[in-house]
Design a protein around this motif. Structure first.
Motif, PDB file in Angstrom:
ATOM      1  N   UNK A  50       2.969 -11.148 -14.413  1.00 45.71           N
ATOM      2  CA  UNK A  50       3.344 -12.560 -14.285  1.00 45.71           C
ATOM      3  C   UNK A  50       2.261 -13.454 -14.052  1.00 45.71           C
ATOM      4  N   UNK A  51       1.130 -12.941 -13.729  1.00 47.84           N
ATOM      5  CA  UNK A  51      -0.055 -13.689 -13.681  1.00 47.84           C
ATOM      6  C   UNK A  51      -0.359 -13.999 -12.160  1.00 47.84           C
ATOM      7  N   UNK A  52       0.616 -13.672 -11.042  1.00 46.74           N
ATOM      8  CA  UNK A  52       0.344 -14.004  -9.810  1.00 46.74           C
ATOM      9  C   UNK A  52      -0.470 -12.787  -9.153  1.00 46.74           C
ATOM     10  N   UNK A  53      -1.824 -12.908  -9.398  1.00 41.40           N
ATOM     11  CA  UNK A  53      -2.879 -12.026  -9.007  1.00 41.40           C
ATOM     12  C   UNK A  53      -3.625 -12.116  -7.903  1.00 41.40           C
ATOM     13  N   UNK A  54      -3.201 -13.433  -7.021  1.00 41.93           N
ATOM     14  CA  UNK A  54      -4.148 -13.461  -5.993  1.00 41.93           C
ATOM     15  C   UNK A  54      -3.202 -12.751  -4.721  1.00 41.93           C
ATOM     16  N   UNK A  55      -3.346 -11.578  -4.611  1.00 43.58           N
ATOM     17  CA  UNK A  55      -2.425 -10.634  -4.075  1.00 43.58           C
ATOM     18  C   UNK A  55      -3.141  -9.715  -3.036  1.00 43.58           C
ATOM     19  N   UNK A  56      -2.633  -9.645  -1.654  1.00 47.19           N
ATOM     20  CA  UNK A  56      -3.008  -8.832  -0.557  1.00 47.19           C
ATOM     21  C   UNK A  56      -2.024  -8.181  -0.112  1.00 47.19           C
ATOM     22  N   UNK A  57      -2.030  -6.682   0.070  1.00 45.92           N
ATOM     23  CA  UNK A  57      -1.079  -5.844   0.678  1.00 45.92           C
ATOM     24  C   UNK A  57      -1.509  -5.561   1.987  1.00 45.92           C
ATOM     25  N   UNK A  58      -0.438  -5.049   2.676  1.00 48.03           N
ATOM     26  CA  UNK A  58      -0.812  -4.436   4.153  1.00 48.03           C
ATOM     27  C   UNK A  58      -1.084  -3.017   3.885  1.00 48.03           C
ATOM     28  N   UNK A  59      -2.214  -2.857   3.918  1.00 52.58           N
ATOM     29  CA  UNK A  59      -2.638  -1.500   3.736  1.00 52.58           C
ATOM     30  C   UNK A  59      -2.110  -0.219   4.353  1.00 52.58           C
TER      31      UNK A  59
END
Length: 242
Positions: A50-59
């Motif tokens: 979608x273009x929502x690329x400023x993304x962090x995940x809880x590793x």
């Protein structure tokens, strides 16, 4: 792969803010946790598409693990399940933290508002989604003919009032998405001139397209982030939008 790609294309096709997401998607900083379930790949792919690329995940919660070692219950309806995501959101000054349950059909969200962490309930998330979908259709002139939306009898009637204000018919069902999707099938078969726009239940389940017949956490993550971006560019968070 063909079926998979068709599914992700469905999410894109049902986005009502694709241009905004492509243009300003990186302005929204998102934290996501799969809570040791199945959501990491599909949710991050849907957001990136979608273009929502400023993304962090809880590793520490990325990988599937049936013992769910970092949570007492992997249920995004409960604030404590999102604790690690909220901690990362605060550390990274992100706009919101989202989590999905083990089979990635329910979605929970948290964000900061006036110095407090806010956790929206399922009725509130569904209300934001419904209002956004109907508002965007009205703006674009894309509201289908004979539109209807489906809710369960225990889901807030405020949603029904919003739907009716846009001229959208409301269908009530018993609790559970099997009843919601059964109603969709019945309408398809007996009243094909009617068009589905949204379905929701208060227990954090949402469906904004008719290509699957269950609550869809992947499409819901994409929709919720799109709504958050749409409001952020207007200087509002989800509490202010609500």
């Amino acid at each position: 792969e063909e079926t998979e790609n068709a599914y992700y294309n469905t999410i894109l096709e049902n986005s009502l803010g694709r241009d905004l997401c492509k243009k300003d998607g990186d302005h929204l900083k998102i934290v996501y946790t799969a809570l040791h379930g199945t959501g990491l790949y599909p949710c991050t792919r849907a957001l990136n598409d979608l273009g929502l690329t400023n993304l962090l995940t809880v590793k520490d919660q990325d990988q599937p693990d049936g013992s769910f070692p970092t949570v007492s219950s992997p249920n995004p309806e409960n604030a404590e399940a999102l604790a690690m995501a909220v901690e990362l959101m605060n550390k990274e000054k992100a706009d919101l933290a989202l989590g999905t349950d083990p089979d990635t059909d329910r979605v929970g969200v948290a964000f900061n508002h006036e110095g407090e962490t806010i956790y929206l309930n399922g009725n509130q998330i569904g209300l934001l989604m419904l209002h956004y979908i109907l508002t965007q259709h009205k703006k674009k002139g894309s509201m289908p003919k004979n539109p209807y939306y489906v809710k369960t009898i225990v889901t807030t009637d405020l949603q029904a009032k919003v739907a009716q204000s846009f001229g959208v018919d409301v269908e009530n069902t018993l609790t559970g998405f099997k009843w919601i999707c059964g109603k969709m099938k019945q309408i398809e078969e007996t009243e094909p001139e009617r068009n589905f726009v949204f379905a929701t239940e208060e227990s954090f389940g949402y469906l904004n397209h008719n290509k699957v017949r269950d609550k869809d956490g992947v499409a819901s993550i994409a929709l919720l982030c799109e709504i958050a971006l749409y409001n952020k560019v207007q200087g509002k968070n989800l509490a202010q939008a609500l």
